[in-house]
Scaffold this motif. Sequence first.
Motif, PDB file in Angstrom:
ATOM      1  N   ILE A   7       0.844  -1.193   0.000  1.00  0.00           N
ATOM      2  CA  ILE A   7       0.000   0.000   0.000  1.00  0.00           C
ATOM      3  C   ILE A   7       0.879   1.243   0.000  1.00  0.00           C
ATOM      4  CG2 ILE A   7      -1.908  -1.094   1.223  1.00  0.00           C
ATOM      5  CD1 ILE A   7      -0.856   0.123   3.796  1.00  0.00           C
ATOM      6  N   LEU A   8       0.264   2.371  -0.152  1.00  0.00           N
ATOM      7  CA  LEU A   8       0.967   3.638   0.031  1.00  0.00           C
ATOM      8  C   LEU A   8       0.453   4.180   1.359  1.00  0.00           C
ATOM      9  CD1 LEU A   8       2.859   5.751  -1.013  1.00  0.00           C
ATOM     10  CD2 LEU A   8       1.043   6.681  -2.424  1.00  0.00           C
ATOM     11  N   ALA A   9       1.261   3.963   2.387  1.00  0.00           N
ATOM     12  CA  ALA A   9       0.734   4.095   3.750  1.00  0.00           C
ATOM     13  C   ALA A   9       0.851   5.497   4.297  1.00  0.00           C
ATOM     14  CB  ALA A   9       1.456   3.113   4.670  1.00  0.00           C
ATOM     15  N   GLN A  10       0.495   6.489   3.540  1.00  0.00           N
ATOM     16  CA  GLN A  10       0.428   7.822   4.120  1.00  0.00           C
ATOM     17  C   GLN A  10      -0.660   8.613   3.403  1.00  0.00           C
ATOM     18  OE1 GLN A  10       3.510  10.725   2.757  1.00  0.00           O
ATOM     19  NE2 GLN A  10       4.743   8.879   2.416  1.00  0.00           N
ATOM     20  N   LYS A  49       6.998   4.779  -0.287  1.00  0.00           N
ATOM     21  CA  LYS A  49       6.681   3.462   0.288  1.00  0.00           C
ATOM     22  C   LYS A  49       7.812   2.934   1.152  1.00  0.00           C
ATOM     23  CE  LYS A  49       3.655   1.272  -3.174  1.00  0.00           C
ATOM     24  NZ  LYS A  49       3.504   0.006  -3.930  1.00  0.00           N
TER      25      LYS A  49
ATOM     26  N   GLU B 118      -6.183  -2.583   4.859  1.00  0.00           N
ATOM     27  CA  GLU B 118      -4.778  -2.798   5.163  1.00  0.00           C
ATOM     28  C   GLU B 118      -4.142  -1.505   5.667  1.00  0.00           C
ATOM     29  OE1 GLU B 118      -2.794  -5.593   3.134  1.00  0.00           O
ATOM     30  OE2 GLU B 118      -0.793  -4.917   3.623  1.00  0.00           O
ATOM     31  N   GLU B 119      -4.577  -0.400   5.106  1.00  0.00           N
ATOM     32  CA  GLU B 119      -4.013   0.887   5.516  1.00  0.00           C
ATOM     33  C   GLU B 119      -4.316   1.158   6.989  1.00  0.00           C
ATOM     34  OE1 GLU B 119      -5.315   4.181   3.131  1.00  0.00           O
ATOM     35  OE2 GLU B 119      -4.354   5.602   4.499  1.00  0.00           O
ATOM     36  N   PHE B 122      -2.201  -1.096   9.136  1.00  0.00           N
ATOM     37  CA  PHE B 122      -0.800  -0.678   9.203  1.00  0.00           C
ATOM     38  C   PHE B 122      -0.664   0.564  10.071  1.00  0.00           C
ATOM     39  CE2 PHE B 122       3.450  -1.086   7.961  1.00  0.00           C
ATOM     40  CZ  PHE B 122       3.973   0.125   7.547  1.00  0.00           C
ATOM     41  N   LYS B 126       1.558   0.769  13.700  1.00  0.00           N
ATOM     42  CA  LYS B 126       2.604   1.716  14.076  1.00  0.00           C
ATOM     43  C   LYS B 126       2.392   2.256  15.495  1.00  0.00           C
ATOM     44  CE  LYS B 126       2.613   3.829   9.782  1.00  0.00           C
ATOM     45  NZ  LYS B 126       3.108   4.556   8.617  1.00  0.00           N
TER      46      LYS B 126
ATOM     47  N   ASN C  26      -4.372   8.245  -1.642  1.00  0.00           N
ATOM     48  CA  ASN C  26      -3.239   7.324  -1.589  1.00  0.00           C
ATOM     49  C   ASN C  26      -3.598   5.878  -1.946  1.00  0.00           C
ATOM     50  OD1 ASN C  26      -4.692   7.437   0.878  1.00  0.00           O
ATOM     51  ND2 ASN C  26      -3.065   6.323   1.911  1.00  0.00           N
ATOM     52  N   LEU C  28      -3.827   2.781  -4.225  1.00  0.00           N
ATOM     53  CA  LEU C  28      -3.076   2.382  -5.415  1.00  0.00           C
ATOM     54  C   LEU C  28      -4.004   1.656  -6.382  1.00  0.00           C
ATOM     55  CD1 LEU C  28       0.082   1.071  -3.579  1.00  0.00           C
ATOM     56  CD2 LEU C  28      -0.074   3.165  -4.931  1.00  0.00           C
ATOM     57  N   ASN C  31      -4.628  -2.099  -5.837  1.00  0.00           N
ATOM     58  CA  ASN C  31      -5.535  -2.520  -4.787  1.00  0.00           C
ATOM     59  C   ASN C  31      -6.985  -2.228  -5.134  1.00  0.00           C
ATOM     60  OD1 ASN C  31      -3.437  -3.516  -3.178  1.00  0.00           O
ATOM     61  ND2 ASN C  31      -2.998  -1.452  -2.401  1.00  0.00           N
TER      62      ASN C  31
END
Lengths: 294, 790, 164
Positions: A7-10, A49, B118-119, B122, B126, C26, C28, C31
């Motif tokens: 994913i792009l986690a931000q 990423k 999933e985001e 995650f 953190k 954000n 993608l 996904n």
Amino acid sequence: MQTDTKILAQEFEYLAPKTLDEALDLLDKYKNKNIRILAGGTDLLVKMKTTDLKVDYLMNIKDISELNFIDIRQGLIIGAVTPLSHIIRKEKVRVKYTALYEGIKAMAAPSIRNMGTIAGNICNASPAADTVPPLIVYRTELKLQSKRGERNVLLEDFITGVGKTIIEPDELITQINIPKINKNTSSVFLKKSRVKADLSKINLAVYLEREGNVCKDCKIVFGSVAIKALRAEKTEGFLKGQIINSELINKAAKQVSSEIKPIDDIRSTAEYRIAMSKEMLKDGLELAWARAKD
Amino acid sequence: MVLLEKEQFDVIGKRYDIKNIGKVTGEEIYSCDVNIPRQLFAVVLRSPYSHAEIKKIDYTEAEKMGAICIGPDDVPDTLYNERIVSIPDKTYRDRTVLPKDKVRHVGEAIAACAAETEEEAFAALKKIKVEWGKKWKPLVTLDDTMDPNAPAVYDQVYLGEEKVEVKNNLACDRNITVGNVEEGFKEADIIVDETFNIKRIYHMQLETKSAVCKPEADGGITLWTTTQGIHNVRILLGHIFDIPLSKINVKRITLGGSFGSSIQMNSITPICVALALKARRPVKLVTSREGDMYDHSSYPLKTRLKVGVKKDGTLTAAHCQVWVEIGGHNIQAYPYLGCVAGWFASLYKWKNIKYEGKAFYSNKGPSCARRGYGSPQINFPVENTMDILSEKLGIDPVHFRLQNYVGRGDEFWGQGPTVRSIIRSCGVEEMLVKGAELISWDKRGKPDEKSGVIRKGIGVARGFHTSGTGGPHPGEVIDYSGATVKINEDGSADVITALMDHGCGTWDAGAKVVAEVLKIPFEKISIDNGVDTRTTVFDVNTHATRGVYCGCGAIKFVAEKVKEILLNYAATLFEDRPENLDLALNKELGQGVVYPKGLPENYKTIGEIAEYAHTTSWGTIAYTSTLRQKNCPPCFITYFTEVEVDTRTGEITVPRVVMLGDSGTIINPELWKGQILGAYALGLGVGKLESIPYDKVTGKLKCNGFITDFKVPTTIDMPDIDNIIVEHAHTYEPTGPFGAKGIGEAALSAVASSFGNAVYNAVGIRFHELPITSEIMLKALKEKRNRRKN
Amino acid sequence: MNYKVEKIPIEFSINGQERRVSVKPNDLLINVIRDDLYLTGTKYGCGIGECGACTVFLGKETVLSCLTLAASVDGKEITTIEGLAKGSKLHPMQIAFLKNAAVQCGFCTPGMILTAIALLKENLNPSEEEIKDYMRGNLCRCTGYVQIVKAIKTCAEGGKSESI
């Protein structure tokens, strides 16, 4: 720092201007608010990423059609977001700006080249960038625009270090201007990598202008041997104005390694890079010299 | 020797449309593609430290964000080994689902989170706070692990039910002696004593390890996961979570490559289960690539090999010492040491053997089997030594191998010293002779005869693998397979088996075996997903190159029982005795037919018989059983590799190669070739590209798990199509289904060895360590030139 | 869970079908394709553009969906592996892969097939060297590539690649 490349986690605000003016307005508005420019995404998204790079505003300029063009009338003027794969389709690029053609072809793989842009490769400012040495040997200029106006900067002066350029926060590269190429000139691009679809261990662009048996002008630029692409100026001076023969080429190759400052890293060793600089310069000069005859 | 020519077969050895159309249309479902309504997405928290005490894991902040979390206190205390292929008494156990006391490698899973996306998971991850205690410096190299002052990775583990103290990080060792090597060395005229080193490789199977677990209302679970054996996953999960196996259903699902990395239940699988049970909702966990690289890797091997030989080329003794660091968990080091001994002992007639193997814990991701399970690692020292010896003797390397190879009629060790059998089929001689001719072996020249910038060289190497792990008596390794074969009411057939197909053609072979036995057309036989642990009898795993020999051997056994039942039913219809009937494939009808011997025109189709059995309520023509093969016949491989070394750049390319394999009867020639070609690419990676070094200070992977810096061979690294010759030996294995053996792991065993031997022939430098990168080659060439000058 | 940013409505055509989804900036493309549209033929192999398993067509060119923002495909055309066959009639490249045993575990196959089709769009009759060079960004661990290259060559020799 744990990552998750699925994913792009931000989170960030997504901006998608349709015109250059819109883009410059947005850049001006967010210039102090951690805005980054997205073109192909093949470097920026990977960084977002896999490192702690945080972006608050992401501006996608890929769809700005006025930045996507290739003008072959004079020299070569390339719009900033022109996909790399489109550039190599031009006959003029292949024939006249051969080092640029070979440099782009040596990058990654077709899909990446469809996404990636020449401005992106430059702004990412990796010492290993494959378009940079060819563009430097052609004395390429970049056109930078902002709401405040525009300026032209020599590419050679644009990149200052690893990931560092002199671009201002409100500026955008809009054009890559490659001057007209003289007759009896040629260029070569060479690269060493672990596999062919890979970042360079070391790369080289050579540009020669030939007058009979004499080298009228030459430019030699190495990548991946310093914090930025490096012109081997001493070696250039050594060759300029001289009658080119294999003895001279060998001498040039022997001494060029003293000009570069490579390091050991995960891709290769300083020792190997130094050794390759000699072999590649020899090959590059011989090939460029032969090409200049045609 | 009796050879059954493939013309006698209706189906075996012939081309049929592949049963995997879904793979080209995108419809094939892999574990990572499974989607269950209301599923949560899970991510795993991985340790940033190499060897550190966990004091406390606090996930309250993560839970506040809506995530379901698990830590060490949320998982059972069960101590297990994720690979239960070996019998319990021979299985070391050192792990729990999540570590309870300390982490033992960077990237070890220590907690996990599941959330709606999933985001979100995650982001919650953190927020998990870990309180660390004491930290120790990482043990990264073999020398680190063997240092008597090194911190102890474990104080004690279990072997079977026995508690075992771990001293100086020694995980296990194995020593085997045959004859007397001291006497043997006394007899030798020439002795060679060399040390070699094969590094850790990452499997880089394309599908990262994944699991989807659905908790069932009765307290059980349904599970889709990356595995080479659904039944072992079921058994382990039942044991760990204390759920009866009848409530656990593991679905067989297509696997995106494995090469041994899913013989064991993957570490993320019980984590996914624990999350699902806690959340009472389905949970989907797909490992990131960077997490996957910490999850498993191949076993490295350092080998010191001392071999004695007489002037006439007869081997007299071999002393083989091996050392391996196995990472933070012992998955299968003990059988690995045994297998390495077996691969070594059964390559050549050493006469006297002494083998000493030691495995040490280290602070790296745990090693597990990788295609060949030690065979590529020990083949390199052996095949290099054979070349060194032949050079010293002045005997041609091919002849030297012909003189000394273990072949037909000889005893060999199946996967280790405890199982010994006699080889019944062997194409080694045919392959060495033919291959030498095809590559023009005689014209290869000597290293010091070569000149020029580009140096060409040709090298030979041979290897083998056992087809499965069977032996005269059940041994240290569990090895049996089973199937249900049933003839449907229209004469088509279903083959219901837990046997996995990694894409190598195992199911194609299974269907062909049934087609050949029952004379039902190949297109009318189903062998596919849609089976699970509930509907299949046990199959240990598709590993150890046992898919055809053991897996399809069992299918053939069951098919023959079905044939008996079919003929019995038919006999009633014909009012005759079953032995007076024949079964054949009628191509015009596209069906199998049964007819009275001597009267083929009076046939009844299988379809008719099946329908009659159905309408008269006689029953289904079906049989279920398992089978343990009592042999594991070696399948052999030989490579003649030509390399080109650019002495200016150190770059090595492979312009030409001759590949020869001995699998007995070849059931699917195209896929058989594909196995060998695929293994060759993997072997080139071992030879010139791949390794996953760890940082000595941080204990992290130098590439951080990103494949940017783990390069594997691409299209360009293989020779051109016209320069690749693939041939097969003409052999027949009497104990195999229709004469077949395996090929999968044999194919990898000798690739890097042939590459290394070719490099020696090109430049006169023998590399004792792989990979031979351009940097290493160039440096070695420079040192050789300097030695010449001095 | 509170989103800091608004979801963006986007419209695009996928395999010839118009779809509308709301995506985060954000999110993608890979996904959205796999998890929102349930087209799981496109695969995650590395997430950083090195393996080619996530290849899709964006318009007439292939891109890597793991490095493409879903928001950026607003108004565009996507073709995934599922969009190649016409009903049960397979695309010639799909047939070539099956006939030449170019498929083993199959995980790399969708990316391979789409990239190969892109190659034939640019170059109707590529040499073996050109095929190998074009496909160098698609990784496979099972086949050793040889039968894949053969399949592509066979497809090229068999005639024109169908346009998408």
